[in-house]
Design a protein around this motif. Sequence first.
Motif, short mmCIF file in Angstrom:
data_model
loop_
_atom_site.label_atom_id
_atom_site.label_comp_id
_atom_site.label_asym_id
_atom_site.label_seq_id
_atom_site.Cartn_x
_atom_site.Cartn_y
_atom_site.Cartn_z
N THR A 65 -6.24 -19.43 -11.19
CA THR A 65 -4.81 -19.21 -11.02
C THR A 65 -4.36 -17.93 -11.71
N THR A 99 -5.47 -14.91 -9.77
CA THR A 99 -4.67 -14.73 -8.56
C THR A 99 -3.31 -14.13 -8.90
N VAL A 100 -2.67 -14.66 -9.90
CA VAL A 100 -1.34 -14.19 -10.26
C VAL A 100 -1.39 -12.74 -10.77
N LYS A 113 -1.85 -10.18 -8.08
CA LYS A 113 -0.64 -9.90 -7.32
C LYS A 113 0.21 -8.83 -7.97
N MET A 164 6.80 -14.20 -13.53
CA MET A 164 5.88 -14.97 -12.71
C MET A 164 4.79 -15.59 -13.57
N ALA A 199 6.15 -18.60 -15.13
CA ALA A 199 6.16 -19.71 -14.17
C ALA A 199 4.75 -20.28 -14.00
N ALA A 200 3.77 -19.38 -13.93
CA ALA A 200 2.39 -19.84 -13.78
C ALA A 200 1.99 -20.71 -14.97
N ARG A 205 3.93 -22.50 -16.90
CA ARG A 205 4.62 -23.80 -16.77
C ARG A 205 3.93 -24.70 -15.75
N HIS A 206 3.65 -24.13 -14.59
CA HIS A 206 3.05 -24.94 -13.53
C HIS A 206 1.63 -25.36 -13.86
N LEU A 207 0.89 -24.47 -14.50
CA LEU A 207 -0.47 -24.83 -14.90
C LEU A 207 -0.45 -26.02 -15.86
N VAL A 258 1.93 -28.31 -16.09
CA VAL A 258 2.28 -29.51 -15.31
C VAL A 258 1.06 -30.03 -14.57
N MET A 259 0.39 -29.13 -13.90
CA MET A 259 -0.74 -29.55 -13.06
C MET A 259 -1.87 -30.15 -13.87
N LEU A 260 -2.28 -29.47 -14.91
CA LEU A 260 -3.42 -29.96 -15.68
C LEU A 260 -3.09 -31.23 -16.45
#
Lengths: 198, 198
Positions: free
Chosen positions: B162, B165-166, B169, B175, B178-179, B181-183, B185-187
């Motif tokens: 991840t 990838t980020v 970009k 961003m 955000a990555a 935060r989402h990482l 949440v996901m993990l």
Amino acid sequence: MPVQERSIDTVQSIHEATIQVLLQVGSEKLTTVRVAERAGVSVGTMYQYYPNKQALLYTVLEEHLTALMEEVERACRGSAGAEVAAMVENVVSAFIQAKLRVRQKSLVLYEVSPQFRQDGLMKRIAKRGRQAIAAMLRSTKAIPPEEVEFASLMFYSTLTGTVATVLAKGAPASMLEAARRHLIVMLTAYLTALSTES
Amino acid sequence: MPVQERSIDTVQSIHEATIQVLLQVGSEKLTTVRVAERAGVSVGTMYQYYPNKQALLYTVLEEHLTALMEEVERACRGSAGAEVAAMVENVVSAFIQAKLRVRQKSLVLYEVSPQFRQDGLMKRIAKRGRQAIAAMLRSTKAIPPEEVEFASLMFYSTLTGTVATVLAKGAPASMLEAARRHLIVMLTAYLTALSTES
DNA sequence: ACCTGAACACCGTTCAAGT
DNA sequence: ACCTGAACACCGTTCAAGT
């Protein structure tokens, strides 16, 4: 670019020869002469259709990645409106299956791909994948619309990153099955967490 | 390898010159002469310390990745015995911070890395990361022991995939946040799902 | 012990000549 | 319209000669 029929054959055989040489000697030892020989033409001919070696590799890689992405898009379209768990399962399974089918090719082409990071090829392909996933995610009420964009980035990078890592390990089939299972658990848990967060 | 003091300086400056050239002209245009010039020595000198160009790049990449992994290991050790959510937050944050600090270097070295896929460098580094994560995960009762090994593979590949990838970009700071935060949440969702599955 | 740089081999690319 | 392959430029690597 090709006009007459024989030249279409030529382009085709140069393309195939590139993959063959890549599989046989690897990207490091891929030379223009070797590719031309394998294709049964002279170097000069190769340069009539591709401005340089990079362009040749670019074309081969692009075709490969595009075909792969099309499978992802298909799975995404086919899962519109489904339950989140089903979406995840469909897309993950489709991607892993598609990757397995072109496993060797994927591995050698991976050696070539970083050269094109700047050209934006990888970026364009990633964008396609993310958009397909985003469209799918938007078809369910479960996921808050404002999270969809980032959720598809996470979905995409997790999926491709994990599969790449596992395949790079020279993983046996059993491991890929485990990866599939765990990816489904992870992505479903993630998307569910997003939907219940607000 | 270096014995006298001036030769230690030489090796050091060749190493630094490699990174400079990489940053200035990219991996494609990195030539041995250019590196030697930048380091203020002749090509021959370079070949006294590195058997070939690949070995030079290998050393630079290895050092870079090792330093990065050490940060992950530190975060893992520091999180032993913590709650799952804290573990995830610590490791993800540490990795992203470390990556940010060497962002440019990471990006150019990424162009170089696939060459070493076969040498197993990436595999070795990945193994180190996974083992550190596995040790951390084993320190909590929440995760079934038989899942730990695969969970650390998933953790590692998701995290690195991840972030790569980020960063690729050309992501702005927002961003990355955000990555992060989402990482998390996901993990966290993933590890929690694993622990309640049985 | 360390350094130099001209010389060599190999490979990407071109182009004059061919069908 | 398409193909050939010798010729050229560039770059990785070596090694005889130097300090």
